[in-house]
Design a protein around this motif. Structure first.
Motif, PDB file in Angstrom:
ATOM      1  N   VAL A 295       0.840  -1.205   0.000  1.00 49.94           N
ATOM      2  CA  VAL A 295       0.000   0.000   0.000  1.00 49.94           C
ATOM      3  C   VAL A 295       0.871   1.249   0.000  1.00 49.94           C
ATOM      4  CG1 VAL A 295      -1.761   1.274   1.273  1.00 49.94           C
ATOM      5  CG2 VAL A 295      -1.895  -1.214   1.115  1.00 49.94           C
ATOM      6  N   ALA A 296       1.977   1.216   0.743  1.00 49.77           N
ATOM      7  CA  ALA A 296       2.885   2.368   0.765  1.00 49.77           C
ATOM      8  C   ALA A 296       3.555   2.563  -0.589  1.00 49.77           C
ATOM      9  CB  ALA A 296       3.932   2.183   1.860  1.00 49.77           C
ATOM     10  N   GLY A 297       3.950   1.457  -1.224  1.00 50.02           N
ATOM     11  CA  GLY A 297       4.526   1.561  -2.566  1.00 50.02           C
ATOM     12  C   GLY A 297       3.531   2.138  -3.556  1.00 50.02           C
ATOM     13  N   TYR A 298       2.271   1.729  -3.447  1.00 46.29           N
ATOM     14  CA  TYR A 298       1.227   2.320  -4.286  1.00 46.29           C
ATOM     15  C   TYR A 298       1.097   3.816  -4.005  1.00 46.29           C
ATOM     16  CZ  TYR A 298      -3.410   3.583  -5.951  1.00 46.29           C
ATOM     17  OH  TYR A 298      -4.462   4.215  -6.569  1.00 46.29           O
ATOM     18  N   SER A 299       1.223   4.200  -2.745  1.00 44.28           N
ATOM     19  CA  SER A 299       1.141   5.618  -2.387  1.00 44.28           C
ATOM     20  C   SER A 299       2.260   6.415  -3.046  1.00 44.28           C
ATOM     21  CB  SER A 299       1.201   5.775  -0.863  1.00 44.28           C
ATOM     22  OG  SER A 299       0.147   5.076  -0.234  1.00 44.28           O
ATOM     23  N   VAL A 300       3.455   5.847  -3.105  1.00 41.66           N
ATOM     24  CA  VAL A 300       4.556   6.495  -3.824  1.00 41.66           C
ATOM     25  C   VAL A 300       4.180   6.663  -5.294  1.00 41.66           C
ATOM     26  CG1 VAL A 300       6.939   6.215  -4.607  1.00 41.66           C
ATOM     27  CG2 VAL A 300       6.336   5.708  -2.233  1.00 41.66           C
ATOM     28  N   HIS A 301       3.646   5.602  -5.877  1.00 41.62           N
ATOM     29  CA  HIS A 301       3.186   5.663  -7.274  1.00 41.62           C
ATOM     30  C   HIS A 301       2.208   6.817  -7.475  1.00 41.62           C
ATOM     31  CE1 HIS A 301       0.779   4.580 -10.805  1.00 41.62           C
ATOM     32  NE2 HIS A 301      -0.277   4.449  -9.999  1.00 41.62           N
ATOM     33  N   ARG A 302       1.230   6.948  -6.591  1.00 43.00           N
ATOM     34  CA  ARG A 302       0.219   8.000  -6.743  1.00 43.00           C
ATOM     35  C   ARG A 302       0.821   9.388  -6.562  1.00 43.00           C
ATOM     36  NH1 ARG A 302      -4.213   7.949  -9.238  1.00 43.00           N
ATOM     37  NH2 ARG A 302      -5.145   9.432  -7.765  1.00 43.00           N
ATOM     38  N   LEU A 303       1.709   9.541  -5.580  1.00 45.08           N
ATOM     39  CA  LEU A 303       2.293  10.859  -5.332  1.00 45.08           C
ATOM     40  C   LEU A 303       3.167  11.321  -6.487  1.00 45.08           C
ATOM     41  CD1 LEU A 303       3.207  10.661  -1.528  1.00 45.08           C
ATOM     42  CD2 LEU A 303       1.315  11.896  -2.606  1.00 45.08           C
ATOM     43  N   LEU A 304       3.715  10.386  -7.214  1.00 41.14           N
ATOM     44  CA  LEU A 304       4.532  10.764  -8.368  1.00 41.14           C
ATOM     45  C   LEU A 304       3.675  11.051  -9.595  1.00 41.14           C
ATOM     46  CD1 LEU A 304       7.519   8.240  -8.062  1.00 41.14           C
ATOM     47  CD2 LEU A 304       7.433  10.638  -7.349  1.00 41.14           C
ATOM     48  N   MET A 305       2.369  10.746  -9.518  1.00 41.53           N
ATOM     49  CA  MET A 305       1.508  10.890 -10.686  1.00 41.53           C
ATOM     50  C   MET A 305       0.433  11.964 -10.514  1.00 41.53           C
ATOM     51  SD  MET A 305       2.837   8.508 -12.582  1.00 41.53           S
ATOM     52  CE  MET A 305       1.659   8.261 -13.908  1.00 41.53           C
ATOM     53  N   ILE A 306       0.060  12.308  -9.299  1.00 41.56           N
ATOM     54  CA  ILE A 306      -1.058  13.225  -9.097  1.00 41.56           C
ATOM     55  C   ILE A 306      -0.651  14.655  -9.422  1.00 41.56           C
ATOM     56  CG2 ILE A 306      -2.182  11.762  -7.381  1.00 41.56           C
ATOM     57  CD1 ILE A 306      -0.954  13.485  -5.205  1.00 41.56           C
ATOM     58  N   GLU A 307      -1.639  15.521  -9.483  1.00 41.24           N
ATOM     59  CA  GLU A 307      -1.381  16.926  -9.797  1.00 41.24           C
ATOM     60  C   GLU A 307      -0.624  17.606  -8.665  1.00 41.24           C
ATOM     61  OE1 GLU A 307      -5.654  18.726  -8.187  1.00 41.24           O
ATOM     62  OE2 GLU A 307      -5.190  18.731 -10.354  1.00 41.24           O
ATOM     63  N   GLU A 308       0.000  18.724  -8.991  1.00 39.15           N
ATOM     64  CA  GLU A 308       0.885  19.410  -8.055  1.00 39.15           C
ATOM     65  C   GLU A 308       0.171  19.826  -6.769  1.00 39.15           C
ATOM     66  OE1 GLU A 308       4.443  20.894  -6.618  1.00 39.15           O
ATOM     67  OE2 GLU A 308       4.051  19.655  -8.381  1.00 39.15           O
ATOM     68  N   ARG A 309      -1.029  20.349  -6.903  1.00 39.53           N
ATOM     69  CA  ARG A 309      -1.739  20.821  -5.709  1.00 39.53           C
ATOM     70  C   ARG A 309      -2.033  19.667  -4.755  1.00 39.53           C
ATOM     71  NH1 ARG A 309      -6.966  24.421  -6.694  1.00 39.53           N
ATOM     72  NH2 ARG A 309      -5.306  25.699  -7.637  1.00 39.53           N
ATOM     73  N   ALA A 310      -2.455  18.547  -5.298  1.00 40.78           N
ATOM     74  CA  ALA A 310      -2.733  17.383  -4.454  1.00 40.78           C
ATOM     75  C   ALA A 310      -1.456  16.872  -3.795  1.00 40.78           C
ATOM     76  CB  ALA A 310      -3.382  16.283  -5.278  1.00 40.78           C
ATOM     77  N   PHE A 311      -0.356  16.927  -4.534  1.00 45.08           N
ATOM     78  CA  PHE A 311       0.918  16.495  -3.957  1.00 45.08           C
ATOM     79  C   PHE A 311       1.295  17.372  -2.771  1.00 45.08           C
ATOM     80  CE2 PHE A 311       5.561  16.885  -3.741  1.00 45.08           C
ATOM     81  CZ  PHE A 311       5.907  15.560  -3.537  1.00 45.08           C
ATOM     82  N   ARG A 312       1.120  18.685  -2.923  1.00 48.71           N
ATOM     83  CA  ARG A 312       1.468  19.595  -1.828  1.00 48.71           C
ATOM     84  C   ARG A 312       0.601  19.339  -0.610  1.00 48.71           C
ATOM     85  NH1 ARG A 312       2.139  25.404  -5.033  1.00 48.71           N
ATOM     86  NH2 ARG A 312       4.042  24.847  -6.181  1.00 48.71           N
ATOM     87  N   ARG A 313      -0.680  19.104  -0.837  1.00 50.50           N
ATOM     88  CA  ARG A 313      -1.560  18.807   0.298  1.00 50.50           C
ATOM     89  C   ARG A 313      -1.085  17.555   1.027  1.00 50.50           C
ATOM     90  NH1 ARG A 313      -5.984  19.889  -3.250  1.00 50.50           N
ATOM     91  NH2 ARG A 313      -6.398  17.640  -3.370  1.00 50.50           N
ATOM     92  N   ALA A 314      -0.671  16.542   0.279  1.00 52.67           N
ATOM     93  CA  ALA A 314      -0.202  15.301   0.891  1.00 52.67           C
ATOM     94  C   ALA A 314       1.056  15.543   1.718  1.00 52.67           C
ATOM     95  CB  ALA A 314       0.068  14.255  -0.189  1.00 52.67           C
ATOM     96  N   ILE A 315       1.965  16.368   1.217  1.00 59.65           N
ATOM     97  CA  ILE A 315       3.187  16.653   1.957  1.00 59.65           C
ATOM     98  C   ILE A 315       2.875  17.406   3.240  1.00 59.65           C
ATOM     99  CG2 ILE A 315       5.357  17.943   1.902  1.00 59.65           C
ATOM    100  CD1 ILE A 315       5.350  15.333   0.303  1.00 59.65           C
ATOM    101  N   VAL A 316       1.976  18.385   3.154  1.00 55.61           N
ATOM    102  CA  VAL A 316       1.588  19.135   4.356  1.00 55.61           C
ATOM    103  C   VAL A 316       0.935  18.195   5.376  1.00 55.61           C
ATOM    104  CG1 VAL A 316       0.051  20.934   5.252  1.00 55.61           C
ATOM    105  CG2 VAL A 316       1.372  21.334   3.161  1.00 55.61           C
ATOM    106  N   ALA A 317       0.061  17.315   4.899  1.00 56.76           N
ATOM    107  CA  ALA A 317      -0.585  16.354   5.799  1.00 56.76           C
ATOM    108  C   ALA A 317       0.439  15.442   6.452  1.00 56.76           C
ATOM    109  CB  ALA A 317      -1.606  15.528   5.032  1.00 56.76           C
ATOM    110  N   ALA A 318       1.458  15.026   5.687  1.00 56.98           N
ATOM    111  CA  ALA A 318       2.506  14.175   6.249  1.00 56.98           C
ATOM    112  C   ALA A 318       3.268  14.915   7.348  1.00 56.98           C
ATOM    113  CB  ALA A 318       3.456  13.720   5.152  1.00 56.98           C
ATOM    114  N   LEU A 319       3.518  16.207   7.143  1.00 57.11           N
ATOM    115  CA  LEU A 319       4.217  17.001   8.165  1.00 57.11           C
ATOM    116  C   LEU A 319       3.365  17.125   9.426  1.00 57.11           C
ATOM    117  CD1 LEU A 319       5.771  19.786   5.919  1.00 57.11           C
ATOM    118  CD2 LEU A 319       7.025  18.073   7.251  1.00 57.11           C
TER     119      LEU A 319
END
Length: 762
Positions: free
Chosen positions: A385-409
Motif C-alpha cells: 500500500v505504501a509503494g502504491y502511495s509512492v506511485h500516486r504521489l509521483l503521478m497526481i497533480e501538483e496541488r494534491a501532492f502539496r496537500r499530501a506533503i503538508v498532511a505528512a508534516l
C-alpha cells in the motif's frame, strides 16, 4: 512497467538487497537467537541425516526421541532448506542465513510483479519491495526463521492468486497452488493468517464489480485447481503436525493466554521511530509496552516483536495520501488496503474486537499464541500500500501532492507529540529524545527526497534509482544488524561441526553411543547459553533437552521443564523427576551433565557424591551420573499403575525399575519369578533400533526411548505391540529364548492409522 523497466527495477532491487544483506552474507554477523538455537540445529540435523543415508523423520538427539517430521520447526518440508541440506552436509551460518534472504527476495519479486501487472510506477515497486525485505518484522524478527519463510512466500502467492483470478488461468492457478502449499507447509501462525488473508482477497474479488455471481462462477475452475494442488502438496505436513499438536504440551492456547501476545497501540509509533523504545540499543533499558515503566499491561512480548519500522519514505507516502484523498480506496488498491487493516487489527489482539471474533469463529486460531505474529503480514501489505502511495504521489497533480506533503508534516508532529507524551508519562524522556530526533530527521529527509523527485520529474528509472538509494541508506542505518538481528558468528562457534570448544569435545569423547552393548548415554546441557541445549542435534549426541517450545506431553509432564533451559532458573523439576538423583534420571540414561553453574545451584536435593565432577571447563561444570541405567533392559515383571497419578505423586517407593515395569493396563504376563536376561543393541539409527535379546524365561524388553504411536516393533519378523511403560517409554512382551527385536518408525502409516482412530473410522 515495460520489460526494460522491469529488468532495471530488478537490477536495482538486487543491488540494494545485496548491500543491505551484505553484513550477513559476508559473515561479519549472523542471524542470532532462535535462528541459531532452534533452526540452525534443525538444519544441521537434516543435513547430517541425508549425508549419512538416514531418515530425518525422527531424532533421538532431543527429548528422549522426537517426531521431527511433524515439528513445524524442523525445516524438513522447507524446499530451500532441504536443497541446502542436500548440497551442504555441514552447513555454515552464511549459507543458512542466505536462504532466509533469498526467500525474502522471492517475496520481493512477487511484490514487483504485482506492481507491474497493475502498471504502477517502478519507483513504488522498489520502495515496496525493499520495505518488505528489510523493513518491519521481517527485519526485526529475522531470527524467527519459520515465520520469515511463511511471510516470504505470501507476496508471491498473492501475485499468483491475483493473476489466477484476473486471467482465469489454469497455469497460474497451478503455480499459485504450489505457492499456497509452501505457505501452508510452514504450519505456523503466520502461515495460517496468510492463508486467511488470501481467502479474503478471493472474497473481495467476488464482491468487486457489478455481476458478483458471474465473477464467482468464472473463478471456480482455477480456484479448484489451485486448491487441489495446494492440498495435495501440503496435506501431509499439516496432518502430521495436527496429530502432534494433540499429543503435545500445546494442544490449544486459551484466549487469555494467547491475547497476552498482542501488539500495544503505542507500538505503532515504531513505524515512525525505528528504535523508539530502546529495543536494539543495549545501553538503553527497554521502556516500551510490556516493560516496567508501563506498569502492568498483561502483555508478554519480547522487545523486538514490536519493531515495525519499514522506512520513512513508505510511511510519509502512505500517511500523506491517506489523509488528503480517497486514493487508497480506489478499486485498483482497495483490496490491499482492507487486508492491511485486517492484519493490523488482528495483530493488536485484545485491543480491538477482531482477534476475539477470529479466535472464537475461525478454525486454527486457538492453536497459536501471540496475535502480534500477524505483524509479518501487516508489514507485507503495508509495504504494498505504501509503494502504491509512492506511485500516486509521483503521478497526481501538483496541488494534491502539496496537500499530501503538508498532511505528512502534520502527522509527523502528531507522532512526535505522542512519542514524547508516552516518554513523559513513563519517565523515559531522556532516552526517547535521540530516537525521536533520528526518526524525525529521516522523515523530513524522506519528504525532501519525494519533493525532489517530484519536482525534477526524472525518468521512471532514475526516480526508482533515487528512491531506492534513499531506502537503502535509511534501512541500512535504522534496520541494520543489532542485538536482535545480527551478532558476531563467534557467539555461536559451538554450533559448527568443526568447533574447537573443549566442553563439546569432552562430551563427544565421553558418551557411549556405540552398538554391541546395552548402554547408550544421554546428556543434559543447561544453564550455559541460549543455543547450547540444542547442540546434540548438531554434533550427534543425545541431549535430553533442546530449544523448542514444543515437546510431547508425556515428556513435558515427566520432566517438568518448559520451553528452554538456558538459565538455571528454567531447569525445573517434577514429582516424577524430582532430582538428578532419581529413578527417572537413571531410566533416561542421563549419564553426563554440562551445567553452567554448580549442580547444587540447580538441584537443591543433591547430596555430596550424588554426581561425580569430571571437569570444570571454560563453559561448564561437567558431571557424571554413575547410576544411569542402560538404554535397553530385560525386566522380569510388571505392575499396573495410573500414569496420571504417577505424574502427580512421583515414582512409587519400593519399585526397582530393573525388576518391574509400570504399565497403564493389566500386565500381559503372569507374575512369576524369572531368570535375568540380557539385551544388546546391534543397530541404532534415527528410525530403527535392532536389539538381540536372550531371556530364558521371557519377560519384558524395555527400550528407554520415548513412546510414540508411529513406532512399530517385530520379534523375529513377527509384529508385536509396543506397550507404554514407566509413563513414557517403550516395552514389548518378550517370549522365552533368544530373539531379534526390531523397532522401526513409520510416520505415514502410523499417522494414517491414528487419524482414522481420531475420526472414528476404526
Amino acid at each position: 512497467m515495460t520489460r526494460r523497466e522491469l529488468a532495471s527495477t530488478l537490477a536495482f532491487l538486487t543491488a540494494a538487497a545485496l548491500l543491505l544483506a551484505w553484513p550477513w552474507l559476508s559473515g561479519a554477523v549472523t542471524v542470532p537467537w532462535d535462528a541459531k538455537s532452534q533452526f540452525f540445529p534443525a538444519q544441521a540435523f537434516l543435513a547430517r541425516a541425508l549425508a549419512t543415508g538416514q531418515s530425518p523423520f525422527w531424532t533421538a538427539d532431543a527429548f528422549a526421541g522426537w517426531p521431527e517430521i511433524a515439528d513445524p520447526q524442523s525445516l524438513i518440508f522447507s524446499i530451500p532448506h532441504l536443497i541446502l541440506a542436500w548440497l551442504q552436509p555441514t552447513p555454515g551460518f552464511r549459507a543458512v542465513d542466505g536462504v532466509s534472504f533469498a526467500t525474502l527476495g522471492a517475496g520481493a519479486l512477487g511484490i514487483v510483479m504485482i506492481f507491474r501487472d497493475r502498471r504502477w510506477h517502478s519507483a513504488g515497486a522498489l520502495v515496496a519491495a525493499l520495505a518488505f525485505m528489510f523493513g518491519g518484522v521481517c527485519a526485526s524478527r529475522i531470527q524467527h526463521t519459520g515465520e520469515v519463510m511463511s511471510a516470504a512466500y505470501f507476496p508471491l502467492a498473492l501475485w499468483l492468486l491475483l493473476r489466477t483470478l484476473e486471467r482465469r488461468s489454469i497455469t497460474y492457478a497451478a503455480l499459485c497452488g504450489v505457492a499456497v502449499a509452501a505457505i501452508a507447509s510452514g504450519r505456523d501462525q503466520v502461515a495460517m493468517i496468510g492463508l486467511y488473508l488470501l481467502a479474503l482477497f478471493v472474497l473481495l474479488h467476488w464482491l468487486d464489480g457489478a455481476d458478483h455471481v458471474k465473477r464467482v462462477v468464472a473463478s471456480i475452475k482455477p480456484l479448484f485447481v489451485c486448491g487441489v494442488i495446494a492440498v495435495l502438496l501440503a496435506i501431509i505436513p499439516i496432518v502430521l503436525t495436527w496429530l502432534l499438536a494433540g499429543e503435545s504440551n500445546r494442544p490449544e492456547i486459551i484466549y487469555a493466554e494467547a491475547a497476552r501476545g498482542s501488539l500495544h497501540p503505542m507500538h505503532l509509533l515504531t513505524l515512525a521511530f525505528s528504535d523508539l523504545y530502546g529495543a536494539v540499543d543495549e545501553s538503553v533499558p527497554y521502556w516500551g509496552p510490556a516493560s516496567y515503566p508501563w506498569g502492568e499491561t498483561g502483555l508478554v512480548l519480547a522487545q523486538n516483536m514490536a519493531q515495525l519500522y519499514a522506512g520513512a519514505l513508505p510511511l510519509v507516502a502512505l500517511i500523506g495520501l491517506a489523509l488528503t484523498s480517497r486514493s487508497l480506496w480506489q478499486r485498483e488498491v482497495r483490496c490491499f488496503t482492507i487486508a492491511c487493516i485486517a492484519a493490523i487489527l488482528f495483530a493488536l489482539g485484545w485491543y480491538t474486537p477482531l482477534f476475539r471474533v477470529a479466535y472464537e469463529a475461525f478454525p486454527g486460531i486457538s492453536y497459536f499464541r501471540r496475535p502480534a505474529d500477524a505483524a509479518f503480514l501487516f508489514c507485507a501489505l503495508f509495504a504494498i500500500v505504501a509503494g502504491y502511495s509512492v506511485h500516486r504521489l509521483l503521478m497526481i497533480e501538483e496541488r494534491a501532492f502539496r496537500r499530501a506533503i503538508v498532511a505528512a508534516l502534520i502527522a509527523l508532529l502528531a507522532a512526535i507529540s505522542a512519542a514524547l507524551a508516552g516518554a513523559i508519562v513513563t519517565g523515559t524522556l531522556r532516552v526517547a529524545l535521540w530516537p525521536v530526533a533520528v526518526g524525525t530527521a529521516f522523515l523530513i529527509a524522506a519528504i525532501a527526497t519525494l519533493w525532489f523527485v517530484r519536482r525534477t520529474s526524472p525518468s521512471p528509472l532514475l526516480a526508482a534509482a533515487l528512491l531506492a538509494a534513499f531506502m537503502a541508506a535509511d534501512l541500512s542505518y535504522n534496520n541494520g544488524p543489532n542485538v536482535s538481528t545480527g551478532l558476531a558468528p563467534d557467539n555461536y562457534e559451538e554450533l559448527l561441526t568443526g568447533t574447537r570448544n573443549k566442553t563439546v569435545a569432552l562430551l563427544k569423547s565421553s558418551v557411549d553411543m556405540s552398538t554391541g552393548g546395552a548402554r547408550r548415554d544421554r546428556i543434559e546441557v543447561a544453564a550455559i547459553e541460549y543455543h547450547w541445549p540444542s547442540l546434540g542435534l548438531v554434533h550427534g549426541f543425545e541431549s535430553l533437552f533442546a530449544q523448542n517450545p514444543l515437546r510431547l506431553r508425556d515428556f513435558q509432564q515427566v520432566t517438568g521443564v518448559g520451553d528452554t533451559v538456558a538459565v538455571a532458573e528454567q531447569r525445573t523439576f517434577s514429582p516424577l523427576f524430582p532430582s538428578y538423583r532419581s529413578t527417572m534420571a537413571d531410566l533416561l540414561g542421563l549419564r553426563f551433565l554440562a551445567l553452567g553453574v554448580p549442580a547444587e545451584q540447580i538441584d537443591k536435593k543433591l547430596s555430596p557424591g550424588d554426581l561425580k565432577l569430571l571437569a570444570r571447563t571454560e563453559d561448564a561444570y561437567v558431571y557424571e551420573n554413575p547410576r544411569a541405567l542402560p538404554r535397553v533392559m530385560i525386566v522380569p515383571g510388571a505392575r499396573q499403575a495410573e500414569f496420571v497419578d504417577l505424574v502427580r505423586t512421583g515414582w512409587p517407593d519400593g519399585v526397582d525399575p530393573r525388576k518391574g515395569l509400570l504399565l497403564n493396563r493389566a500386565p500381559p504376563l503372569a507374575d512369576q519369578a524369572r531368570r535375568e536376561g540380557t539385551a544388546t543393541i546391534r543397530r541404532y539409527t534415527n528410525t530403527e533400533a535392532v536389539i538381540e535379546a536372550d531371556a530364558a524365561d521371557g519377560g519384558y524388553l524395555l527400550l528407554n526411548d520415548v513412546w510414540h504411536p508411529w513406532w512399530r516393533a517385530t520379534i523375529d519378523g513377527t509384529a508385536t505391540e509396543i506397550l507404554k511403560a514407566n509413563v513414557m517409554f517403550r516395552a514389548i512382551v518378550l517370549p522365552p529364548g533368544k530373539h531379534t527385536v526390531r523397532f522401526t518408525y513409520h510416520p505415514f502409516i502410523g499417522a494414517w492409522q491414528q487419524l482414522r482412530r481420531k475420526l472414528g473410522l476404526t
